[in-house]
Scaffold this motif. Structure first.
Motif, PDB file in Angstrom:
ATOM      1  N   LYS A 252     -28.885 -16.601 -12.364  1.00 20.74           N
ATOM      2  CA  LYS A 252     -28.353 -16.856 -13.667  1.00 20.74           C
ATOM      3  C   LYS A 252     -29.070 -16.405 -14.791  1.00 20.74           C
ATOM      4  O   LYS A 252     -28.622 -15.892 -15.994  1.00 20.74           O
ATOM      5  CB  LYS A 252     -27.808 -18.329 -13.737  1.00 20.74           C
TER       6      LYS A 252
ATOM      7  N   TYR B 210     -31.282 -14.170 -14.699  1.00 22.22           N
ATOM      8  CA  TYR B 210     -31.108 -12.255 -14.847  1.00 22.22           C
ATOM      9  C   TYR B 210     -29.917 -12.187 -15.279  1.00 22.22           C
ATOM     10  O   TYR B 210     -29.889 -11.286 -16.354  1.00 22.22           O
ATOM     11  CB  TYR B 210     -31.171 -12.014 -13.281  1.00 22.22           C
ATOM     12  N   GLU B 211     -28.614 -12.796 -15.056  1.00 14.02           N
ATOM     13  CA  GLU B 211     -27.645 -12.643 -15.754  1.00 14.02           C
ATOM     14  C   GLU B 211     -27.656 -12.687 -17.366  1.00 14.02           C
ATOM     15  O   GLU B 211     -27.282 -11.911 -17.982  1.00 14.02           O
ATOM     16  CB  GLU B 211     -26.604 -13.242 -15.100  1.00 14.02           C
ATOM     17  N   ASP B 212     -28.248 -13.768 -17.671  1.00 11.88           N
ATOM     18  CA  ASP B 212     -28.380 -14.079 -19.116  1.00 11.88           C
ATOM     19  C   ASP B 212     -29.288 -13.034 -19.596  1.00 11.88           C
ATOM     20  O   ASP B 212     -29.224 -12.464 -20.781  1.00 11.88           O
ATOM     21  CB  ASP B 212     -28.981 -15.327 -19.253  1.00 11.88           C
TER      22      ASP B 212
ATOM     23  N   VAL C 254     -29.455  -9.848 -19.008  1.00 11.70           N
ATOM     24  CA  VAL C 254     -28.937  -8.714 -18.857  1.00 11.70           C
ATOM     25  C   VAL C 254     -27.929  -8.714 -20.045  1.00 11.70           C
ATOM     26  O   VAL C 254     -27.866  -7.736 -20.911  1.00 11.70           O
ATOM     27  CB  VAL C 254     -28.124  -8.376 -17.702  1.00 11.70           C
ATOM     28  N   LYS C 255     -27.319  -9.875 -20.238  1.00 18.02           N
ATOM     29  CA  LYS C 255     -26.294 -10.014 -21.543  1.00 18.02           C
ATOM     30  C   LYS C 255     -27.251  -9.803 -22.795  1.00 18.02           C
ATOM     31  O   LYS C 255     -26.797  -9.324 -23.887  1.00 18.02           O
ATOM     32  CB  LYS C 255     -25.887 -11.118 -21.523  1.00 18.02           C
ATOM     33  N   LEU C 256     -28.328 -10.333 -22.695  1.00 15.95           N
ATOM     34  CA  LEU C 256     -29.116 -10.530 -24.052  1.00 15.95           C
ATOM     35  C   LEU C 256     -29.753  -8.940 -24.322  1.00 15.95           C
ATOM     36  O   LEU C 256     -29.738  -8.604 -25.454  1.00 15.95           O
ATOM     37  CB  LEU C 256     -30.159 -11.335 -23.697  1.00 15.95           C
TER      38      LEU C 256
ATOM     39  N   ASN D 250     -28.388  -6.373 -23.471  1.00 15.45           N
ATOM     40  CA  ASN D 250     -26.996  -5.499 -23.943  1.00 15.45           C
ATOM     41  C   ASN D 250     -27.037  -5.911 -25.564  1.00 15.45           C
ATOM     42  O   ASN D 250     -26.396  -5.146 -26.382  1.00 15.45           O
ATOM     43  CB  ASN D 250     -25.779  -5.853 -23.165  1.00 15.45           C
ATOM     44  N   LYS D 251     -26.982  -7.123 -25.945  1.00 16.13           N
ATOM     45  CA  LYS D 251     -26.775  -7.625 -27.192  1.00 16.13           C
ATOM     46  C   LYS D 251     -27.797  -6.807 -28.228  1.00 16.13           C
ATOM     47  O   LYS D 251     -27.536  -6.313 -29.406  1.00 16.13           O
ATOM     48  CB  LYS D 251     -26.990  -9.059 -27.548  1.00 16.13           C
TER      49      LYS D 251
ATOM     50  N   TYR E  87     -29.580  -4.212 -27.685  1.00 14.36           N
ATOM     51  CA  TYR E  87     -29.129  -2.832 -27.728  1.00 14.36           C
ATOM     52  C   TYR E  87     -28.340  -2.504 -28.581  1.00 14.36           C
ATOM     53  O   TYR E  87     -28.430  -1.435 -29.465  1.00 14.36           O
ATOM     54  CB  TYR E  87     -28.864  -2.162 -26.406  1.00 14.36           C
ATOM     55  N   LYS E  88     -27.160  -3.194 -28.768  1.00 12.68           N
ATOM     56  CA  LYS E  88     -26.139  -3.064 -29.871  1.00 12.68           C
ATOM     57  C   LYS E  88     -26.444  -3.262 -31.005  1.00 12.68           C
ATOM     58  O   LYS E  88     -26.209  -2.548 -31.912  1.00 12.68           O
ATOM     59  CB  LYS E  88     -24.925  -3.938 -29.489  1.00 12.68           C
TER      60      LYS E  88
END
Length: 74
Positions: A33, A35-37, A39-41, A43-44, A46-47
């Motif tokens: 969980k 790790y997934e959080d 990765v999402k962060l 990506n945010k 990076y954007k």
């Protein structure tokens, strides 16, 4: 409506996630969980950086046009 996180807040949250992942004693589910959080962060973040880069390019391009106009006026 939720307040949009600043870039710095997102970085702090990512650091917290990394610290939690480095701790021993997390269950596999908790680790996945986190790790997934993370990765999402990432990506945010990076954007957000790409958005800032685009804004900087636009500002830079506008300034170059203004400088070019000034050089032609002389």
């Amino acid at each position: 409506m939720a307040k949009k996180e600043s870039y710095e807040e997102m970085l702090l949250n990512l650091q917290e996630i990394l610290n939690n992942l480095e701790q021993e004693g997390l269950s596999l589910e908790e680790g996945m969980k986190a790790y997934e959080d993370g990765v999402k962060l990432v990506n945010k973040l990076y954007k957000t950086l790409n958005s800032y880069e685009g804004k900087i390019s636009i500002i830079k391009d506008e300034k170059e046009v203004e400088f070019d106009k000034q050089d032609g006026d002389k």
